[in-house]
Every structure is written in C-alpha cells, then in structure tokens.
Motif scaffolding. Structure first.
Motif, PDB file in Angstrom:
ATOM      1  N   PHE A   1      22.834  17.262 -25.201  1.00 43.18           N
ATOM      2  CA  PHE A   1      22.335  16.330 -26.199  1.00 43.18           C
ATOM      3  C   PHE A   1      21.458  15.255 -25.578  1.00 43.18           C
ATOM      4  O   PHE A   1      21.704  14.792 -24.445  1.00 43.18           O
ATOM      5  CB  PHE A   1      23.493  15.640 -26.925  1.00 43.18           C
ATOM      6  CG  PHE A   1      24.138  16.491 -27.979  1.00 43.18           C
ATOM      7  CD1 PHE A   1      25.084  17.448 -27.644  1.00 43.18           C
ATOM      8  CD2 PHE A   1      23.787  16.339 -29.313  1.00 43.18           C
ATOM      9  CE1 PHE A   1      25.690  18.234 -28.625  1.00 43.18           C
ATOM     10  CE2 PHE A   1      24.377  17.118 -30.297  1.00 43.18           C
ATOM     11  CZ  PHE A   1      25.321  18.069 -29.952  1.00 43.18           C
ATOM     12  N   GLY A   2      20.473  14.817 -26.338  1.00 47.33           N
ATOM     13  CA  GLY A   2      19.687  13.654 -25.979  1.00 47.33           C
ATOM     14  C   GLY A   2      20.382  12.387 -26.441  1.00 47.33           C
ATOM     15  O   GLY A   2      21.394  12.446 -27.139  1.00 47.33           O
ATOM     16  N   PRO A   3      19.816  11.217 -26.078  1.00 52.15           N
ATOM     17  CA  PRO A   3      20.447   9.936 -26.417  1.00 52.15           C
ATOM     18  C   PRO A   3      20.303   9.549 -27.878  1.00 52.15           C
ATOM     19  O   PRO A   3      20.976   8.635 -28.337  1.00 52.15           O
ATOM     20  CB  PRO A   3      19.712   8.941 -25.518  1.00 52.15           C
ATOM     21  CG  PRO A   3      18.381   9.573 -25.289  1.00 52.15           C
ATOM     22  CD  PRO A   3      18.610  11.045 -25.251  1.00 52.15           C
ATOM     23  N   GLY A   4      19.432  10.247 -28.601  1.00 47.25           N
ATOM     24  CA  GLY A   4      19.282   9.981 -30.024  1.00 47.25           C
ATOM     25  C   GLY A   4      18.212   8.960 -30.351  1.00 47.25           C
ATOM     26  O   GLY A   4      17.789   8.159 -29.502  1.00 47.25           O
ATOM     27  N   THR A   5      17.747   9.017 -31.589  1.00 49.59           N
ATOM     28  CA  THR A   5      16.868   8.001 -32.158  1.00 49.59           C
ATOM     29  C   THR A   5      17.612   7.354 -33.312  1.00 49.59           C
ATOM     30  O   THR A   5      18.036   8.054 -34.241  1.00 49.59           O
ATOM     31  CB  THR A   5      15.550   8.603 -32.682  1.00 49.59           C
ATOM     32  OG1 THR A   5      14.782   9.103 -31.600  1.00 49.59           O
ATOM     33  CG2 THR A   5      14.746   7.546 -33.441  1.00 49.59           C
TER      34      THR A   5
ATOM     35  N   ALA B   1      15.684  16.400 -15.217  1.00 47.38           N
ATOM     36  CA  ALA B   1      15.682  15.531 -16.381  1.00 47.38           C
ATOM     37  C   ALA B   1      16.479  16.158 -17.504  1.00 47.38           C
ATOM     38  O   ALA B   1      16.496  17.379 -17.677  1.00 47.38           O
ATOM     39  CB  ALA B   1      14.243  15.283 -16.817  1.00 47.38           C
ATOM     40  N   GLY B   2      17.127  15.320 -18.257  1.00 45.37           N
ATOM     41  CA  GLY B   2      17.873  15.790 -19.413  1.00 45.37           C
ATOM     42  C   GLY B   2      16.999  15.806 -20.645  1.00 45.37           C
ATOM     43  O   GLY B   2      15.768  15.705 -20.568  1.00 45.37           O
ATOM     44  N   VAL B   3      17.621  15.912 -21.793  1.00 44.62           N
ATOM     45  CA  VAL B   3      16.905  15.875 -23.064  1.00 44.62           C
ATOM     46  C   VAL B   3      16.478  14.423 -23.333  1.00 44.62           C
ATOM     47  O   VAL B   3      17.289  13.506 -23.211  1.00 44.62           O
ATOM     48  CB  VAL B   3      17.804  16.370 -24.207  1.00 44.62           C
ATOM     49  CG1 VAL B   3      17.073  16.272 -25.545  1.00 44.62           C
ATOM     50  CG2 VAL B   3      18.260  17.804 -23.945  1.00 44.62           C
ATOM     51  N   SER B   4      15.219  14.249 -23.668  1.00 44.47           N
ATOM     52  CA  SER B   4      14.763  12.901 -23.980  1.00 44.47           C
ATOM     53  C   SER B   4      14.294  12.830 -25.433  1.00 44.47           C
ATOM     54  O   SER B   4      13.795  13.823 -25.981  1.00 44.47           O
ATOM     55  CB  SER B   4      13.639  12.460 -23.034  1.00 44.47           C
ATOM     56  OG  SER B   4      12.512  13.302 -23.174  1.00 44.47           O
ATOM     57  N   GLN B   5      14.464  11.663 -26.033  1.00 43.95           N
ATOM     58  CA  GLN B   5      14.069  11.457 -27.425  1.00 43.95           C
ATOM     59  C   GLN B   5      13.330  10.126 -27.535  1.00 43.95           C
ATOM     60  O   GLN B   5      13.726   9.142 -26.928  1.00 43.95           O
ATOM     61  CB  GLN B   5      15.288  11.432 -28.352  1.00 43.95           C
ATOM     62  CG  GLN B   5      16.001  12.762 -28.440  1.00 43.95           C
ATOM     63  CD  GLN B   5      17.108  12.742 -29.475  1.00 43.95           C
ATOM     64  OE1 GLN B   5      18.284  12.897 -29.139  1.00 43.95           O
ATOM     65  NE2 GLN B   5      16.730  12.559 -30.734  1.00 43.95           N
ATOM     66  N   THR B   6      12.276  10.165 -28.313  1.00 44.01           N
ATOM     67  CA  THR B   6      11.519   8.935 -28.552  1.00 44.01           C
ATOM     68  C   THR B   6      11.158   8.822 -30.018  1.00 44.01           C
ATOM     69  O   THR B   6      10.938   9.842 -30.693  1.00 44.01           O
ATOM     70  CB  THR B   6      10.222   8.909 -27.713  1.00 44.01           C
ATOM     71  OG1 THR B   6       9.467  10.095 -27.985  1.00 44.01           O
ATOM     72  CG2 THR B   6      10.533   8.794 -26.241  1.00 44.01           C
ATOM     73  N   PRO B   7      11.105   7.587 -30.552  1.00 38.35           N
ATOM     74  CA  PRO B   7      11.552   6.357 -29.900  1.00 38.35           C
ATOM     75  C   PRO B   7      13.072   6.284 -29.862  1.00 38.35           C
ATOM     76  O   PRO B   7      13.743   7.085 -30.506  1.00 38.35           O
ATOM     77  CB  PRO B   7      10.974   5.275 -30.813  1.00 38.35           C
ATOM     78  CG  PRO B   7      10.977   5.909 -32.170  1.00 38.35           C
ATOM     79  CD  PRO B   7      10.669   7.374 -31.937  1.00 38.35           C
TER      80      PRO B   7
END
Lengths: 111, 116
Positions: free
Chosen positions: B107-111, B2-8
């Motif tokens: 990098f994560g996908p961003g919020t 898994a990569g970097v995850s960001q929520t929400p």
C-alpha cells in the motif's frame, strides 16, 4: 459481502495474548491479514489460502477454517509494536482478484 | 527500493470541483488497486488494474469516478463533480502480478481528500 471481525477493539498489557476473528457468509478462496498504524498505510501480515497454503511473516500465526469460512489471527506475547488496527480481507472461492476488507479490530497494548 | 507513492498527500477542494489523484506503483508490479478508506473503516475496494486494463471496476461508486493506467505503470483516479461524501483517504496498492486473491499487496501512504 464484507467479512465480520471480532472483537471490535482489544486492550492488552504487554506480554498478553490476543485472538482476532474474521468470518464470512461466502465461500472463500483466501483470507488476508493486514495491520495499520494510525496515519500509516496498511502493512501485509499473512495470506491463508484454500487448501492450507500460507504466505506471510514467520512470527505471525493464523488459521483458516474453510468449511466455516472463518479465520483467526493469533498474537502471542504481545509487544508494544503490535498496537494498531488489524484488518482481514477475503477473496471469494471464484478467485476474484479483489479483496473485501472488514471494518477492523483496534488493538492497544499497554506497557 | 522505492515503495508505492501517491500524490498529493492532501487535497482540499470545493464541492463540485474535479480532482485527480496519482499513484506510482512499485516498479515491475503489474497489478494496481485503488481503495477508499473512511474514518474507522477498512479499505473499500474501488478498481483493480492488470497492466493497462481495468480488470474489475465494480467498486467504483458511480460514474463520477474514473481511473486510468495508460502505460501500465502510473495510475490516476479522477473524480468529477466532487461531493462532501467523497471525503476520505484514497489508498493505492500494487502487487507483483495479478491474482490479488493470492498475492501480497503493498500500500501507498494515501491521499487525504477533503471536499468542503
């Protein structure tokens, strides 16, 4: 101090070459290159380190002139997939762990 | 893996409200970075963690911004009394070890934060 990138934008036809430049007013330890496609996360391309070491993808070519505090990214025989915004990031000669990114160079490849 | 995850992935709030943004780095990565990216700009450094401690928080714009990483893994960026100027995409990145000047960041996908 934010590095300065040039040009701000480039439009190429597939197969053409491009050079993206990055310059800093501070003495640098390293220069980092990332590509970001619209709506996506930045993706690592390459790190160039003081002293000549480089880490990154084999198909990417770049240079780092330590004395001039400048780096250039060379994109040869461009493909449609090269489209996106290219960011350079710089770390100071004191080896601060933070990277300061430039404003980016938008690259658009036409078929 | 898994990569970097960001929520929400998206957060819309009203001016003056409090928000929390979460980042889950790649497992085993000890270094974690927060950036803010406005439209047409590069990522702007906010804060860097090495393990649980903030090694460099010089990029936080003011005391309304605060970040924690209590167990050396997940990090939360907290923004109090949000202002319209806080609207941006907040990016999180991690690297295998510190020395961000030397290592690749993932990098994560961003919020995307929107303050109305």
């Amino acid at each position: 101090q934010q590095p300065v990138q040039s040009p701000q934008a480039v439009i190429l036809r597939e197969g053409e070459d491009a050079v993206i430049n990055c310059s800093s007013s501070k003495a640098l330890y390293s220069v980092h290159w990332y590509r970001q496609k619209h709506g996506e996360a930045p993706v690592f391309l390459m790190i160039l380190l003081k002293g000549g070491e480089q880490k990154g993808h084999e198909k990417i070519s770049a240079s780092f002139n330590e004395k001039k505090q400048q780096s250039s990214l060379y994109l040869t025989a461009s493909q449609l997939s090269y489209s996106g915004t290219y960011f350079c990031g710089t770390a100071s000669v004191n080896r601060d762990d933070k990277i300061i990114f430039g404003k980016g160079t938008r690259l658009h490849i036409l078929p | 893996g898994a990569g970097v995850s960001q929520t929400p992935s998206n957060k819309v709030t009203e001016k003056g409200k409090y928000v929390e943004l979460r980042c889950d780095p790649i497992s085993g990565h000890t270094a974690l970075y927060w950036y803010r990216q406005s439209l047409g700009q590069g990522p702007e450094f906010l804060i860097y963690f090495q393990g649980t401690g903030a090694a460099d928080d010089s990029g936080l714009p003011n005391d309304r911004f605060f970040a924690v990483r209590p167990e050396g893994s997940v990090s939360t960026l907290k923004i109090q009394r949000t202002e319209r100027g806080d609207s941006a995409v907040y990016l999180c990145a991690s690297s295998l070890e510190g020395r961000g000047s030397y290592n690749e960041q993932f990098f994560g996908p961003g919020t995307r934060l929107t303050v109305l």
